[in-house]
Write an enzyme that holds these catalytic residues in place. Structure first.
Site, short mmCIF file in Angstrom:
data_model
loop_
_atom_site.label_atom_id
_atom_site.label_comp_id
_atom_site.label_asym_id
_atom_site.label_seq_id
_atom_site.Cartn_x
_atom_site.Cartn_y
_atom_site.Cartn_z
CG HIS A 13 -0.17 -25.63 -42.07
ND1 HIS A 13 -0.74 -25.24 -40.68
CD2 HIS A 13 1.12 -25.24 -41.90
CE1 HIS A 13 0.08 -24.65 -39.91
NE2 HIS A 13 1.34 -24.74 -40.55
CG HIS A 15 5.58 -23.09 -42.31
ND1 HIS A 15 5.49 -21.65 -41.73
CD2 HIS A 15 5.12 -23.84 -41.48
CE1 HIS A 15 4.63 -22.05 -40.66
NE2 HIS A 15 4.37 -23.52 -40.75
NE ARG A 17 10.89 -21.90 -42.67
CZ ARG A 17 10.24 -22.08 -41.57
NH1 ARG A 17 9.01 -21.14 -41.48
NH2 ARG A 17 10.38 -22.87 -40.80
CG ASN A 41 5.95 -18.62 -39.86
OD1 ASN A 41 5.51 -19.05 -40.97
ND2 ASN A 41 6.30 -19.55 -38.96
CE LYS A 99 -1.23 -20.93 -37.98
NZ LYS A 99 -0.10 -21.50 -38.46
CG HIS A 136 0.40 -22.72 -33.62
ND1 HIS A 136 1.23 -23.34 -34.27
CD2 HIS A 136 0.58 -23.01 -32.21
CE1 HIS A 136 2.17 -23.90 -33.51
NE2 HIS A 136 1.68 -23.84 -32.29
CG HIS A 174 -0.08 -27.59 -36.80
ND1 HIS A 174 -0.62 -27.03 -35.65
CD2 HIS A 174 0.67 -26.60 -37.04
CE1 HIS A 174 -0.11 -25.98 -35.45
NE2 HIS A 174 0.57 -25.46 -36.32
CG LEU A 219 6.83 -26.36 -30.89
CD1 LEU A 219 7.31 -24.72 -30.83
CD2 LEU A 219 6.32 -26.97 -29.98
CG ASP A 247 3.33 -27.37 -39.49
OD1 ASP A 247 3.83 -26.23 -40.05
OD2 ASP A 247 3.41 -27.61 -38.59
CG HIS A 251 13.66 -24.48 -39.11
ND1 HIS A 251 13.68 -23.04 -38.65
CD2 HIS A 251 12.55 -24.96 -38.67
CE1 HIS A 251 12.44 -23.09 -38.26
NE2 HIS A 251 11.80 -24.03 -38.21
CB ALA A 263 9.62 -26.07 -33.25
C1 NCD Z 1 6.70 -23.71 -37.89
C2 NCD Z 1 7.87 -23.08 -38.40
O1 NCD Z 1 9.09 -23.49 -38.44
O2 NCD Z 1 7.49 -21.96 -39.10
N1 NCD Z 1 7.30 -24.63 -37.04
C3 NCD Z 1 6.69 -26.03 -36.49
O3 NCD Z 1 7.36 -26.57 -35.66
N2 NCD Z 1 5.47 -26.31 -36.92
C4 NCD Z 1 5.66 -22.93 -37.14
C5 NCD Z 1 4.45 -23.57 -36.95
O4 NCD Z 1 3.47 -23.98 -37.90
O5 NCD Z 1 4.27 -23.69 -35.67
ZN ZN Z 2 3.07 -24.32 -39.35
#
Ligand code: NCD
Ligand code: ZN
Length: 343
Positions: A13, A15, A17, A41, A99, A136, A174, A219, A247, A251, A263
């Site tokens: 899992h 991200h 970007r 996402n 997802k 999620h 998560h 989150l 996860d 950002h 988040a």
């Molecule tokens: C994730 C994100 O920023 O894409 N943020 C997070 O707090 N985990 C999205 C997600 O997995 O909930």
């Molecule tokens: Zn995530």
């Protein structure tokens, strides 16, 4: 010196970007992990096989030369997803899951599923075509206390999904609560869960240590200590239903340190080191390899990796940020000491 050598791990899992952030963060994941489940996402979300294949090409271009890294793509489930797309995804060697984001649950989830019951025909199609559903698991109604949203989601939706689609492989992503751990343990072998490093190492006090700490906000949000202990117990139990999913959710520092901070915790540069700290804290380093390198691959019906990675017990300072001014990203544990290092 204490060292730990395990089979090369995977991140189930993450991200990564797109654009400048992708170029900054992807090398860290590719250095630590052989493969990773890439969350869809983006804005706009990755909803079709064709979009996922283009995104995959962009990711592969960001892999530093000499590293062997395979992105495992996923599609973002929406009310408009068709059975034809599910079938096409299941047939693609590069797409490994859908997802489900409840609409409004987290970062870039506004295209998510508002009516979960209405998505049942899509779950049936995933069950039929044998492609996993990643969830999620948080309810989104604002009346529900933010610390209860995972538990309520399980009671309200997940119990029935697992019962209604017994051959659908489901990953509760998560997990953060003892109730989630219990649900996954009690469910059939078709139900599994990922666990992040931050939920193994921190409880909700970390959000407020001496002041508000935006880089520990993700989150589902960090929970009480009793829940952290349940997660550590599950991760280190050897139970194959629990596996590694960072996860890592980068950002920019300015988007986190804001009056309404995003988040997501950025953990990719020190992910395995953080898991080693968590496992070592309960004398369970011997259980790390199963959690990091075997259980996820087995669940996704992929071969286990060959090759190894070695961690050494060396303390080093986590940088205050990664990337340049255009995309400066603050990692979790910035300016603090981490006690393991990858060779
Ligand atoms: C994730 C994100 O920023 O894409 N943020 C997070 O707090 N985990 C999205 C997600 O997995 O909930
Ligand atoms: Zn995530």
């Amino acid at each position: 010196m204490k060292t730990l050598t395990i089979t090369r791990p995977d991140d189930w899992h993450v991200h990564v970007r797109t654009g400048a952030i992708l170029k900054t963060v992807l090398p860290h994941t590719a250095k630590q992990f052989a493969r990773a489940i890439i969350m869809p996402n983006l804005k706009p979300p990755v909803t079709t096989v064709d979009q996922a294949l283009l995104y995959r090409d962009e990711i592969l271009e960001a892999v530093p030369t000499g590293l062997d890294f395979t992105p495992l793509m996923t599609l973002y489930l929406t009310a408009a997803t068709t059975e034809a797309e599910i079938k096409k995804a299941a047939k693609s060697e590069h797409i490994h899951a859908f997802k489900l984001y409840p609409a409004g649950a987290t970062t870039h989830s506004d295209s998510g599923v508002a009516d979960i019951k209405a998505a049942y025909p899509l779950f049936a199609a995933m069950e039929k075509h044998q492609i996993p559903l990643l969830i999620h698991g948080e309810v989104t109604d604002e009346q529900c206390d933010i610390f209860d949203r995972e538990r309520v989601f399980i009671d309200r939706y997940l119990v029935d999904i697992a019962k209604s689609f017994p051959a659908l492989r489901v990953v509760l992503e998560h997990v953060t609560t003892s109730e989630a751990v219990q649900f996954v343990k009690d469910a059939s072998s078709y139900v599994a869960a990922t666990i992040t490093p931050q939920h193994l190492l921190y409880n909700r006090n970390a959000l407020f240590g001496g002041g508000i700490r935006p880089h520990y906000y993700c989150l589902p949000v960090l929970k009480r200590e009793q829940h952290r202990l349940a997660l550590v117990k599950a991760a280190t139990s050897g139970n194959p239903k629990f596996f590694l999913g960072t996860d890592s959710a980068p950002h920019t520092t300015s988007m986190k340190e804001s009056s309404c901070g995003c988040a997501g915790c950025f953990s990719a540069p020190i992910a395995l080191e953080l898991y080693a700290e968590a496992f070592e804290s309960v004398n369970a380093l011997n259980k790390l390899e199963g959690f990091a390198s075997f259980h996820g691959a087995d669940f996704y019906r992929l071969p286990r990796n060959s090759g190894t990675i070695t961690l050494k017990k060396i303390s080093w300072d986590v940088p205050s940020s990664y990337g340049d001014n255009g995309a400066s990203i603050t990692p979790i544990k910035a300016n603090e000491v981490v006690s393991w290092q990858i060779q």
